[in-house]
Enzyme design. Structure first.
Site, PDB file in Angstrom:
ATOM      1  N   GLN A   1      -8.108  -0.308  11.654  1.00  0.00           N
ATOM      2  CA  GLN A   1      -8.607  -1.683  11.782  1.00  0.00           C
ATOM      3  C   GLN A   1      -9.302  -1.861  13.127  1.00  0.00           C
ATOM      4  O   GLN A   1      -8.798  -1.437  14.159  1.00  0.00           O
ATOM      5  CB  GLN A   1      -7.443  -2.693  11.688  1.00  0.00           C
ATOM      6  CG  GLN A   1      -6.715  -2.673  10.359  1.00  0.00           C
ATOM      7  CD  GLN A   1      -7.475  -3.374   9.240  1.00  0.00           C
ATOM      8  OE1 GLN A   1      -8.664  -3.671   9.361  1.00  0.00           O
ATOM      9  NE2 GLN A   1      -6.785  -3.606   8.134  1.00  0.00           N
TER      10      GLN A   1
ATOM     11  N   ARG B   1       0.680  -1.788   6.835  1.00  0.00           N
ATOM     12  CA  ARG B   1       1.416  -0.726   7.527  1.00  0.00           C
ATOM     13  C   ARG B   1       2.457  -1.190   8.527  1.00  0.00           C
ATOM     14  O   ARG B   1       3.543  -0.589   8.589  1.00  0.00           O
ATOM     15  CB  ARG B   1       0.413   0.259   8.172  1.00  0.00           C
ATOM     16  CG  ARG B   1      -0.310   1.090   7.128  1.00  0.00           C
ATOM     17  CD  ARG B   1      -1.553   1.733   7.655  1.00  0.00           C
ATOM     18  NE  ARG B   1      -2.633   0.764   7.836  1.00  0.00           N
ATOM     19  CZ  ARG B   1      -3.866   1.067   8.207  1.00  0.00           C
ATOM     20  NH1 ARG B   1      -4.191   2.328   8.452  1.00  0.00           N
ATOM     21  NH2 ARG B   1      -4.781   0.135   8.330  1.00  0.00           N
TER      22      ARG B   1
ATOM     23  N   THR C   1     -12.694  -5.616   7.387  1.00  0.00           N
ATOM     24  CA  THR C   1     -12.255  -5.694   8.785  1.00  0.00           C
ATOM     25  C   THR C   1     -12.269  -4.334   9.482  1.00  0.00           C
ATOM     26  O   THR C   1     -12.035  -4.263  10.684  1.00  0.00           O
ATOM     27  CB  THR C   1     -10.849  -6.321   8.890  1.00  0.00           C
ATOM     28  OG1 THR C   1     -10.011  -5.697   7.921  1.00  0.00           O
ATOM     29  CG2 THR C   1     -10.886  -7.811   8.656  1.00  0.00           C
TER      30      THR C   1
ATOM     31  N   ARG D   1      -1.787  -7.344  13.592  1.00  0.00           N
ATOM     32  CA  ARG D   1      -0.941  -6.362  14.250  1.00  0.00           C
ATOM     33  C   ARG D   1       0.018  -7.065  15.214  1.00  0.00           C
ATOM     34  O   ARG D   1      -0.416  -7.571  16.252  1.00  0.00           O
ATOM     35  CB  ARG D   1      -1.789  -5.353  15.041  1.00  0.00           C
ATOM     36  CG  ARG D   1      -2.577  -4.398  14.151  1.00  0.00           C
ATOM     37  CD  ARG D   1      -1.659  -3.458  13.376  1.00  0.00           C
ATOM     38  NE  ARG D   1      -2.362  -2.577  12.453  1.00  0.00           N
ATOM     39  CZ  ARG D   1      -2.616  -2.854  11.164  1.00  0.00           C
ATOM     40  NH1 ARG D   1      -2.246  -4.010  10.639  1.00  0.00           N
ATOM     41  NH2 ARG D   1      -3.217  -1.983  10.394  1.00  0.00           N
TER      42      ARG D   1
ATOM     43  N   ASP E   1     -19.554  -5.675  -9.742  1.00  0.00           N
ATOM     44  CA  ASP E   1     -20.206  -4.985 -10.860  1.00  0.00           C
ATOM     45  C   ASP E   1     -21.197  -5.974 -11.461  1.00  0.00           C
ATOM     46  O   ASP E   1     -21.413  -7.057 -10.895  1.00  0.00           O
ATOM     47  CB  ASP E   1     -19.134  -4.547 -11.893  1.00  0.00           C
ATOM     48  CG  ASP E   1     -19.561  -3.322 -12.694  1.00  0.00           C
ATOM     49  OD1 ASP E   1     -20.717  -3.299 -13.185  1.00  0.00           O
ATOM     50  OD2 ASP E   1     -18.749  -2.393 -12.844  1.00  0.00           O
TER      51      ASP E   1
ATOM     52  N   LYS F   1     -11.044  -6.135  -5.178  1.00  0.00           N
ATOM     53  CA  LYS F   1     -12.404  -6.146  -4.601  1.00  0.00           C
ATOM     54  C   LYS F   1     -13.455  -5.793  -5.654  1.00  0.00           C
ATOM     55  O   LYS F   1     -14.195  -4.818  -5.531  1.00  0.00           O
ATOM     56  CB  LYS F   1     -12.494  -5.185  -3.407  1.00  0.00           C
ATOM     57  CG  LYS F   1     -11.582  -5.589  -2.240  1.00  0.00           C
ATOM     58  CD  LYS F   1     -11.884  -4.756  -1.020  1.00  0.00           C
ATOM     59  CE  LYS F   1     -11.024  -5.131   0.170  1.00  0.00           C
ATOM     60  NZ  LYS F   1      -9.611  -4.743   0.033  1.00  0.00           N
TER      61      LYS F   1
ATOM     62  N   LYS G   1       0.734  -8.148  -1.926  1.00  0.00           N
ATOM     63  CA  LYS G   1      -0.629  -7.759  -2.274  1.00  0.00           C
ATOM     64  C   LYS G   1      -0.598  -6.381  -2.921  1.00  0.00           C
ATOM     65  O   LYS G   1       0.013  -5.455  -2.398  1.00  0.00           O
ATOM     66  CB  LYS G   1      -1.515  -7.718  -1.027  1.00  0.00           C
ATOM     67  CG  LYS G   1      -2.965  -7.374  -1.338  1.00  0.00           C
ATOM     68  CD  LYS G   1      -3.843  -7.549  -0.114  1.00  0.00           C
ATOM     69  CE  LYS G   1      -3.967  -6.320   0.727  1.00  0.00           C
ATOM     70  NZ  LYS G   1      -4.748  -5.227   0.129  1.00  0.00           N
TER      71      LYS G   1
ATOM     72  N   ASP H   1       0.869  -1.185   0.000  1.00  0.00           N
ATOM     73  CA  ASP H   1       0.000   0.000   0.000  1.00  0.00           C
ATOM     74  C   ASP H   1       0.900   1.227   0.000  1.00  0.00           C
ATOM     75  O   ASP H   1       1.154   1.852   1.040  1.00  0.00           O
ATOM     76  CB  ASP H   1      -0.929  -0.037   1.220  1.00  0.00           C
ATOM     77  CG  ASP H   1      -1.931  -1.171   1.127  1.00  0.00           C
ATOM     78  OD1 ASP H   1      -2.268  -1.586  -0.005  1.00  0.00           O
ATOM     79  OD2 ASP H   1      -2.376  -1.660   2.177  1.00  0.00           O
TER      80      ASP H   1
ATOM     81  N   GLY I   1     -22.404  -8.992 -13.765  1.00  0.00           N
ATOM     82  CA  GLY I   1     -21.649 -10.228 -13.970  1.00  0.00           C
ATOM     83  C   GLY I   1     -20.705 -10.187 -15.160  1.00  0.00           C
ATOM     84  O   GLY I   1     -19.546 -10.600 -15.064  1.00  0.00           O
TER      85      GLY I   1
ATOM     86  N   ASP J   1      -5.722  -7.295  -4.927  1.00  0.00           N
ATOM     87  CA  ASP J   1      -6.850  -7.023  -4.034  1.00  0.00           C
ATOM     88  C   ASP J   1      -7.679  -5.904  -4.641  1.00  0.00           C
ATOM     89  O   ASP J   1      -7.630  -4.761  -4.200  1.00  0.00           O
ATOM     90  CB  ASP J   1      -6.306  -6.636  -2.656  1.00  0.00           C
ATOM     91  CG  ASP J   1      -7.398  -6.527  -1.609  1.00  0.00           C
ATOM     92  OD1 ASP J   1      -8.515  -7.019  -1.865  1.00  0.00           O
ATOM     93  OD2 ASP J   1      -7.128  -5.949  -0.548  1.00  0.00           O
TER      94      ASP J   1
HETATM   95  O1  C5P Z   1      -2.035  -1.699   6.793  1.00  0.00           O
HETATM   96  P1  C5P Z   1      -2.903  -2.892   7.129  1.00  0.00           P
HETATM   97  O2  C5P Z   1      -2.094  -4.049   7.705  1.00  0.00           O
HETATM   98  O3  C5P Z   1      -4.130  -2.529   7.949  1.00  0.00           O
HETATM   99  O4  C5P Z   1      -3.400  -3.377   5.694  1.00  0.00           O
HETATM  100  C1  C5P Z   1      -4.378  -4.370   5.535  1.00  0.00           C
HETATM  101  C2  C5P Z   1      -4.607  -4.564   4.080  1.00  0.00           C
HETATM  102  O5  C5P Z   1      -5.622  -5.539   3.921  1.00  0.00           O
HETATM  103  C3  C5P Z   1      -5.083  -3.316   3.339  1.00  0.00           C
HETATM  104  O6  C5P Z   1      -4.489  -3.346   2.046  1.00  0.00           O
HETATM  105  C4  C5P Z   1      -6.580  -3.487   3.249  1.00  0.00           C
HETATM  106  O7  C5P Z   1      -7.131  -2.931   2.072  1.00  0.00           O
HETATM  107  C5  C5P Z   1      -6.705  -5.015   3.180  1.00  0.00           C
HETATM  108  N1  C5P Z   1      -7.983  -5.556   3.629  1.00  0.00           N
HETATM  109  C6  C5P Z   1      -8.537  -5.316   4.860  1.00  0.00           C
HETATM  110  N2  C5P Z   1      -9.748  -5.858   5.189  1.00  0.00           N
HETATM  111  C7  C5P Z   1     -10.391  -6.634   4.323  1.00  0.00           C
HETATM  112  C8  C5P Z   1      -9.828  -6.901   3.055  1.00  0.00           C
HETATM  113  C9  C5P Z   1      -8.602  -6.352   2.748  1.00  0.00           C
HETATM  114  O8  C5P Z   1      -7.937  -4.624   5.680  1.00  0.00           O
HETATM  115  N3  C5P Z   1     -11.532  -7.201   4.669  1.00  0.00           N
END
Ligand code: C5P
Length: 237
Positions: A191, A212, A121, A182, A71, A68, A39, A17, A73, A66
């Protein structure tokens, strides 16, 4: 590949990211051999990062795109075919039945696997309520997981705290991929449903997505190696 056969190193997926391809390539170079799986999500994909999927794959890495998708089909299906041609290992779609059905059909004949995002999440019950849902997060996650399995989706993105209960719902055939990880002592950010790497693996997660805590660390490689070291004992147990 069954979840138990996944090499330990492949279980850590580092979320690139980052604002651009240059920063992403610099991060990949810093992480070197310590990380096998990356990712690429909105931030990098929309900043010209999609060609990096093929480049990383050509360098022997695995890539989780990722994006996501959600739209009509036909549009989902054509998008899935395009991402499959890049050589991605995983692609996410939102867990709506039409979307999942189209994605599963379109990935046939490729090695790419479709992951369904059940509930993000960063959402808790009150966020779902604000979005118009009258279900608790846990109930919506379970309902969407069941639909995903029936439709032939390969895996689910879920929080670690959902992993144990989802295993009971979907068994061991589906991959459980868990963001919101984390390592102890790192910042939570936005999160809301988080867990440490070892606890997430013990709870039944197959793959950990970490953004992060790795890419914003003073020493990203040391953090990645510490996460892998932390999950090795629970995997051996
Ligand atoms: O920085 P962090 O560890 O929070 O990043 C989590 C990654 O997982 C981000 O790229 C976020 O878009 C992705 N993600 C998420 N929750 C989801 C699906 C993907 O946090 N349900």
């Amino acid at each position: 590949m069954q979840p138990s056969d996944i090499p330990t190193k492949d279980r850590l997926i580092v979320a690139l990211d980052l604002p651009g391809v240059e920063q992403a390539e610099a991060m990949v170079a810093r992480l070197g051999d310590s990380v096998n799986f990356y990712k690429i999500g909105y931030q990098l994909a929309y900043a010209g990062g999609l060609p990096l999927v093929k480049k990383l794959v050509d360098d022997g890495k695995k890539v989780f795109t990722d994006l996501k998708l959600h739209d009509i089909g036909n549009t989902v299906a054509r998008g899935v075919e395009s991402v499959a041609r890049l050589g991605a290992t995983f692609l996410t779609v939102h867990a709506y039945p039409q979307t999942m059905k189209a994605a599963v059909e379109a990935r046939a004949g490729s090695n790419m696997k479709i992951l369904a995002v059940t509930v993000l999440t960063s959402y808790d019950d009150s966020d779902l309520h604000a979005a118009g849902y009258r279900l608790a997060v846990s109930d919506l996650v379970e309902a969407r997981a069941q639909q995903a399995q029936i439709l032939g989706v390969d895996g689910l993105v879920c929080s670690a705290e959902e992993a144990a209960s989802l295993r009971k719902v979907v068994g061991h055939q589906m991959h459980l991929v868990t963001p919101g990880i984390r390592p102890a002592g790192t910042a939570t950010g936005d999160q809301k449903r988080i867990m440490t790497p070892a606890r997430a693996i013990a709870a039944g997660s197959d793959y950990l997505v970490v953004g992060r805590p790795v890419v914003e660390a003073a020493d990203p490689k040391a953090v990645a190696e510490a996460i892998l070291a932390e999950i090795t004992p629970p995997l051996a147990a």
